[in-house]
Design an enzyme around this catalytic site. Structure first.
Site, short mmCIF file in Angstrom:
data_model
loop_
_atom_site.label_atom_id
_atom_site.label_comp_id
_atom_site.label_asym_id
_atom_site.label_seq_id
_atom_site.Cartn_x
_atom_site.Cartn_y
_atom_site.Cartn_z
CB ALA A 146 -0.98 0.02 1.25
CD GLU A 168 -0.36 -2.54 3.65
OE1 GLU A 168 -0.33 -2.22 4.76
OE2 GLU A 168 0.67 -2.28 2.98
CB CYS A 265 10.42 7.62 1.69
SG CYS A 265 9.38 7.05 2.90
#
Length: 335
Positions: A146, A168, A265
């Protein structure tokens, strides 16, 4: 004691951070936690303040053209008619920067968006799927799927052929994943709502695996200022432990000779180089050099700790150097 616990004990010095007066001064000036700034002084040295300053400004919006539904030239033309100006990114096959946008409709409210002709996605976020580069005959695992940006991109690269098992854990996040899979016309995905570690109990194995790991999101500060103070050092250590568990699971589920792309990230070495160093030194995986992107090499030495030289084959993106979100990507092979 487990392999992971032994490894954390071995590299525990990574988490021993004592903020200097310089770090405390800069943390007050830019609104960051002081331990974070001390780490930036290690990573960037004289460029640390350039990075801190760059985090005050939002990034330019970017999109990925979805060739499962439209030719990219046609998308450019249609968006131009609506008042958008798109600029092709030379190092991304389907990536565009939105140079100009009209007051209305917003990028997420156009007919083209609703029809699945494009996906709003950070530039660096598009890189992991291209690095993994699955073929139309591969069986691929997306370990933390997701909201679906990378899942649908993998499907696009595979031309809706082969098989992607998208896992997920969160029931809430599965809703957005399903929505994006449907909107972008993806047909080769099998969706599992589960903790991906439960797959170790099955006989499943995969040609290629994408592990875009749950992380602190420290690379997303330009888009979310709350991340300047969101993650404590103890929380960062817990993220690292989970990431080590996940990369160990990926190793066990990957076929011999198979490939794994690990990404976050985050620009934290504790979530990046420290994790792939485990895969290299403890699991015997090989780090494949990534080229063709305007990015920095992985960090081999950090906070008095040395990682395996192969870690330099990984890449890092930064807002102040690359104009992207902060991002880390490593391409690993199971020998």
């Amino acid at each position: 004691m487990s392999t992971i616990e032994n490894y954390i004990k071995k590299y525990d010095k990574v988490f021993e951070i004592s903020p200097s007066l310089k770090a405390i001064e800069l943390s007050r000036k830019y609104g960051f936690l002081d331990y974070m700034v001390e780490r930036y002084l290690h990573i960037f040295r004289h460029e640390a303040e350039d990075f801190l300053y760059s985090c005050n400004f939002p990034l330019k919006k970017s999109i990925r053209c979805n060739t499962l539904k439209i030719d990219c030239n046609e998308l450019e033309s249609r968006m131009e008619q609506k008042g958008f100006k798109l600029e092709k990114v030379s190092w991304l096959k389907h990536g565009y920067i939105v140079k100009k946008a009209p007051p209305k409709p917003s990028l997420g409210a156009t007919l083209e968006y609703l029809q699945g002709y494009y996906y709003i996605q950070g530039l660096a976020s598009m890189v992991p799927a291209y690095v993994l580069n699955p073929s139309s005959s591969d069986t691929v695992l997306d370990m933390a799927a997701a909201p679906g940006g990378k899942t649908t991109q993998l499907s696009q690269i595979m031309n809706n052929e082969g098989l992607i098992v998208a896992v997920e854990k969160s029931r809430l996040r599965v809703t957005s994943l399903l929505s994006n899979i449907s909107r972008l016309g993806v047909r080769n995905v099998l969706l599992l709502r589960s903790d991906v570690r439960t797959l170790e109990k099955t006989t499943l194995s995969f040609d290629k695996i994408l592990l875009d790991a749950p992380c602190s999101g420290e690379g997303l500060i330009p888009e979310d200022q709350s991340r300047k103070t969101k993650t404590s050092l103890d929380e960062l250590k817990r993220f690292s432990f989970t990431q080590l568990q996940l990369i160990y699971t990926a190793y066990k589920l990957l076929k011999k000779g198979g490939e794994l792309v690990y990404s976050t990230c985050s620009i934290a070495p504790e979530e990046d180089e420290m994790i792939v160093n485990f895969a290299i030194e403890e699991l015997g995986m090989k780090a494949i050099k990534i080229s063709g992107y305007p990015a920095e090499n992985g960090i081999v030495e950090y906070n008095g700790v040395s990682f395996n030289e192969e870690v330099s084959n990984c890449i890092r993106f930064y807002p102040h150097k690359n104009g992207t979100e902060g991002f880390f990507i490593c391409h690993l092979k199971k020998c």
